[in-house]
Scaffold this motif. Structure first.
Motif, mmCIF file in Angstrom:
data_model
loop_
_atom_site.group_PDB
_atom_site.id
_atom_site.type_symbol
_atom_site.label_atom_id
_atom_site.label_comp_id
_atom_site.label_asym_id
_atom_site.label_seq_id
_atom_site.Cartn_x
_atom_site.Cartn_y
_atom_site.Cartn_z
ATOM 1 N N ALA A 59 0.808 -1.223 0.000
ATOM 2 C CA ALA A 59 0.000 0.000 0.000
ATOM 3 C C ALA A 59 0.841 1.272 0.000
ATOM 4 O O ALA A 59 0.302 2.370 -0.179
ATOM 5 C CB ALA A 59 -0.918 0.008 1.224
ATOM 6 N N ALA A 60 2.157 1.139 0.171
ATOM 7 C CA ALA A 60 2.984 2.343 0.310
ATOM 8 C C ALA A 60 3.164 3.082 -1.011
ATOM 9 O O ALA A 60 3.433 4.278 -1.031
ATOM 10 C CB ALA A 60 4.358 1.974 0.883
ATOM 11 N N VAL A 61 3.043 2.383 -2.121
ATOM 12 C CA VAL A 61 3.243 3.018 -3.435
ATOM 13 C C VAL A 61 2.055 2.686 -4.335
ATOM 14 O O VAL A 61 1.677 1.517 -4.486
ATOM 15 C CB VAL A 61 4.534 2.504 -4.114
ATOM 16 N N GLY A 62 1.463 3.731 -4.894
ATOM 17 C CA GLY A 62 0.404 3.492 -5.890
ATOM 18 C C GLY A 62 -0.923 3.060 -5.295
ATOM 19 O O GLY A 62 -1.792 2.582 -6.035
ATOM 20 N N GLY A 63 -1.123 3.236 -3.984
ATOM 21 C CA GLY A 63 -2.421 2.907 -3.358
ATOM 22 C C GLY A 63 -2.870 1.510 -3.731
ATOM 23 O O GLY A 63 -2.243 0.515 -3.367
ATOM 24 N N GLY A 64 -3.945 1.425 -4.498
ATOM 25 C CA GLY A 64 -4.526 0.120 -4.835
ATOM 26 C C GLY A 64 -3.834 -0.598 -5.983
ATOM 27 O O GLY A 64 -4.173 -1.738 -6.297
ATOM 28 N N PHE A 97 -1.812 0.769 -13.781
ATOM 29 C CA PHE A 97 -2.650 1.976 -13.727
ATOM 30 C C PHE A 97 -3.760 1.777 -12.695
ATOM 31 O O PHE A 97 -4.284 0.670 -12.553
ATOM 32 C CB PHE A 97 -3.278 2.200 -15.110
ATOM 33 N N GLY A 98 -4.121 2.814 -11.981
ATOM 34 C CA GLY A 98 -5.259 2.682 -11.078
ATOM 35 C C GLY A 98 -5.310 3.789 -10.053
ATOM 36 O O GLY A 98 -4.564 4.774 -10.130
ATOM 37 N N PRO A 99 -6.188 3.617 -9.058
ATOM 38 C CA PRO A 99 -6.330 4.646 -8.032
ATOM 39 C C PRO A 99 -5.156 4.595 -7.050
ATOM 40 O O PRO A 99 -4.917 3.568 -6.422
ATOM 41 C CB PRO A 99 -7.651 4.292 -7.344
ATOM 42 N N PRO A 152 2.504 6.639 -23.366
ATOM 43 C CA PRO A 152 1.415 6.082 -22.536
ATOM 44 C C PRO A 152 1.146 6.855 -21.248
ATOM 45 O O PRO A 152 0.002 6.921 -20.786
ATOM 46 C CB PRO A 152 1.881 4.653 -22.230
ATOM 47 N N LEU A 153 2.174 7.485 -20.652
ATOM 48 C CA LEU A 153 1.938 8.203 -19.386
ATOM 49 C C LEU A 153 1.260 9.560 -19.596
ATOM 50 O O LEU A 153 0.767 10.159 -18.644
ATOM 51 C CB LEU A 153 3.261 8.405 -18.636
ATOM 52 N N ALA A 154 1.222 10.032 -20.846
ATOM 53 C CA ALA A 154 0.657 11.366 -21.103
ATOM 54 C C ALA A 154 -0.843 11.398 -20.834
ATOM 55 O O ALA A 154 -1.413 12.450 -20.567
ATOM 56 C CB ALA A 154 0.938 11.774 -22.543
ATOM 57 N N ASN A 155 -1.469 10.228 -20.935
ATOM 58 C CA ASN A 155 -2.935 10.206 -20.786
ATOM 59 C C ASN A 155 -3.395 9.757 -19.408
ATOM 60 O O ASN A 155 -4.563 9.412 -19.223
ATOM 61 C CB ASN A 155 -3.534 9.312 -21.869
ATOM 62 N N ILE A 156 -2.507 9.738 -18.448
ATOM 63 C CA ILE A 156 -2.895 9.416 -17.066
ATOM 64 C C ILE A 156 -3.287 10.742 -16.411
ATOM 65 O O ILE A 156 -2.431 11.592 -16.158
ATOM 66 C CB ILE A 156 -1.722 8.755 -16.303
ATOM 67 N N ASN A 157 -4.564 10.909 -16.153
ATOM 68 C CA ASN A 157 -5.042 12.222 -15.720
ATOM 69 C C ASN A 157 -5.713 12.176 -14.357
ATOM 70 O O ASN A 157 -5.997 11.102 -13.824
ATOM 71 C CB ASN A 157 -6.009 12.779 -16.768
ATOM 72 N N GLY A 158 -5.966 13.362 -13.812
ATOM 73 C CA GLY A 158 -6.664 13.483 -12.532
ATOM 74 C C GLY A 158 -5.847 12.855 -11.413
ATOM 75 O O GLY A 158 -4.626 12.890 -11.429
ATOM 76 N N VAL A 159 -6.550 12.263 -10.460
ATOM 77 C CA VAL A 159 -5.837 11.731 -9.281
ATOM 78 C C VAL A 159 -5.243 10.343 -9.529
ATOM 79 O O VAL A 159 -4.647 9.751 -8.632
ATOM 80 C CB VAL A 159 -6.756 11.665 -8.037
ATOM 81 N N TYR A 160 -5.391 9.815 -10.736
ATOM 82 C CA TYR A 160 -4.884 8.460 -11.004
ATOM 83 C C TYR A 160 -3.359 8.395 -10.985
ATOM 84 O O TYR A 160 -2.683 9.384 -11.235
ATOM 85 C CB TYR A 160 -5.401 7.946 -12.349
ATOM 86 N N ASN A 161 -2.865 7.216 -10.677
ATOM 87 C CA ASN A 161 -1.424 6.920 -10.693
ATOM 88 C C ASN A 161 -1.151 5.900 -11.781
ATOM 89 O O ASN A 161 -2.053 5.141 -12.185
ATOM 90 C CB ASN A 161 -0.977 6.282 -9.378
#
Ligand code: HSE
Length: 432
Positions: free
Chosen positions: A127-132, A298-300, A274-283
């Motif tokens: 849980a320490a990196v990338g939440g879920g 990818f995810g929350p 691929p990382l250019a389209n990761i938006n908002g609070v997503y990781n």
């Protein structure tokens, strides 16, 4: 056989964890064999979303650790102390530990894993990196056959939200930060997020796993996003980029051994990356290895449910081992952290990267020529030079370089700064 666990902390993630464990129906059957037998909190008076009998709740955090029936301590307090000391005490009492505490692991992982290996217990930290997002276990296990060459992540949701909003609304940093604080996406004290410190903790952990060596947190070069302006976002857009806060760990062959670049900074990312389209609070985390190639997660990256999902998966891993192994078996090397040596870190001056730089200059003949010559003298090759207009009396010139040695680029900038015709260099941003 039921395994008893002690929870330290019943905040957002602690509550999410308890909610999963108290409602196992429809989930993995192993969850039914996990019992929360003590919960350590700072105050018993706070209203809670989950209810425990009074004898389970305590403000005596050490009592959770010293309870002889508890086999796994789940540390969800956050912050450096008392979390670090409690983790070490739990290890000393031969308890396994599950934690979401990236700050403690990034700074004291060395001490903690040394102690854990001596005590023969696991310290798990999905849980320490990338939440879920499952990223720790894939790096330890699923990708273990690969020689990892780079790990590049958007690992901070707050800054990704702010940069996304600045991009879509053309808004300035301070306005978006205030709005993000009102919406609860940014903390009242946003330092750890906006100055890149949270992302630096996370990439230190990922690098250590991916490159199988210890990493000192202070070796992570770190720049945050406070200096990013709507002007730069617009220029980036015109040049085909978006600006993202990237956390980068990249292996390069040094003279005698492998060197590791470790850096967190705002970065121009090509719109088709691929990382250019990761938006908002997503990781998202992009891992590259040999022979696998690229794999992207990818995810929350935060929130009660997603983070608790990662915490509970770690608890289940340990419970499965406790239930299947006999006494005196060693630690599973795919789940523990056994490397001893420290990675060799490349100094930021030696990193090779592309740069975007924005100059405000007097509108006199020869300025663009001078920029080109000075960069050339320092072996900095330019990919593009654009002058789109004026800011007041001053001409605005934007330069994008090819891959250059950062030290050479900085030396060129020092020389350029001293030129009479140069008013200022408001922005310098690396390009992926
Ligand atoms: N503050 C972090 C973020 C979440 O904004 O992504 C917890 O790691």
């Amino acid at each position: 056989m039921t395994v008893k666990i002690g929870l330290l902390g019943l905040g957002t993630v602690g509550t999410g964890t308890a909610q999963i464990l108290l409602n196992p129906t429809g989930r993995n059957p192993l969850l039914k064999e996990i019992k929360i037998s003590k919960v350590g909190v700072r105050s018993l008076d706070k209203p809670r979303q989950v209810e425990f009998p009074p004898e389970v709740m305590t403000t005596d955090l050490e009592a959770v650790i010293s309870d002889p029936e508890i086999e796994i301590v789940v540390e969800l307090l956050g912050g450096l102390e008392p979390a670090r000391s409690l983790i070490l005490k739990a290890i000393a009492q031969k308890k396994h530990v599950v934690t979401a505490n990236k700050a403690v692991i990034a700074r004291y992982g060395d001490e903690i894993y040394e102690a854990a290996n001596q005590s023969g217990v696991y310290v798990l930290l999905e849980a320490a990196v990338g939440g879920g997002i499952p990223i720790i276990k894939p790096l330890k296990q699923s990708l273990g056959a690969n020689r990892i060459t780079s790990i590049i992540g958007i690992v901070n949701g707050t800054t990704n939200y702010i940069l996304t909003k600045m991009t879509t609304a053309g808004a300035d940093f301070n306005d978006v930060l205030t709005e993000a604080q009102q919406l609860g996406y940014a903390e009242a004290d946003p330092t750890a997020d906006v100055d890149g410190l949270d992302a630096a903790d996370k990439i230190a952990i990922l690098a250590s796993l991916g490159f199988a060596g210890r990493v000192k947190r202070e070796d992570v070069y770190c720049e945050g996003i406070r200096q990013i302006t709507a002007t730069d976002i617009t220029y980036a857009e015109q040049l085909g980029f978006v600006i993202k806060l990237l956390a980068i760990a990249k292996g390069t062959e040094g003279e005698n051994s492998q060197q590791l670049q470790l850096r967190v900074h705002p970065t121009l990312v090509s719109k088709d990356h691929p990382l250019a389209n990761i938006n908002g609070v997503y990781n998202s985390v992009l891992v590259e290895g040999n022979p696998l190639g690229q794999v992207m997660f990818f995810g929350p990256g935060a929130g009660a449910g997603p983070t608790a999902s990662a915490v509970v998966s770690d608890i289940m891993n340990i419970v499965a081992i406790l239930q299947s192994s006999g006494e005196n078996q060693g630690l599973d090397p795919l789940l523990s952290c056994i490397h001893q040596h420290f990675c060799q870190i490349t100094p930021i001056e030696a990193v090779e990267t592309r740069f975007y730089a924005r100059f405000l200059t007097k509108d006199v003949p020869g300025v663009i020529g001078y920029l080109g010559t000075t960069f050339g003298n320092h072996h900095v090759s330019l990919e593009s030079v654009v002058q789109t207009g004026f800011r007041g009396e001053l001409a605005e010139i934007v330069v994008v370089t090819h891959d250059v040695c950062e030290g050479n680029f900085r030396q060129a900038l020092e020389e350029i700064r001293n030129l009479e015709a140069i008013d200022s260099i408001p922005s310098i941003i690396r390009v992926l």
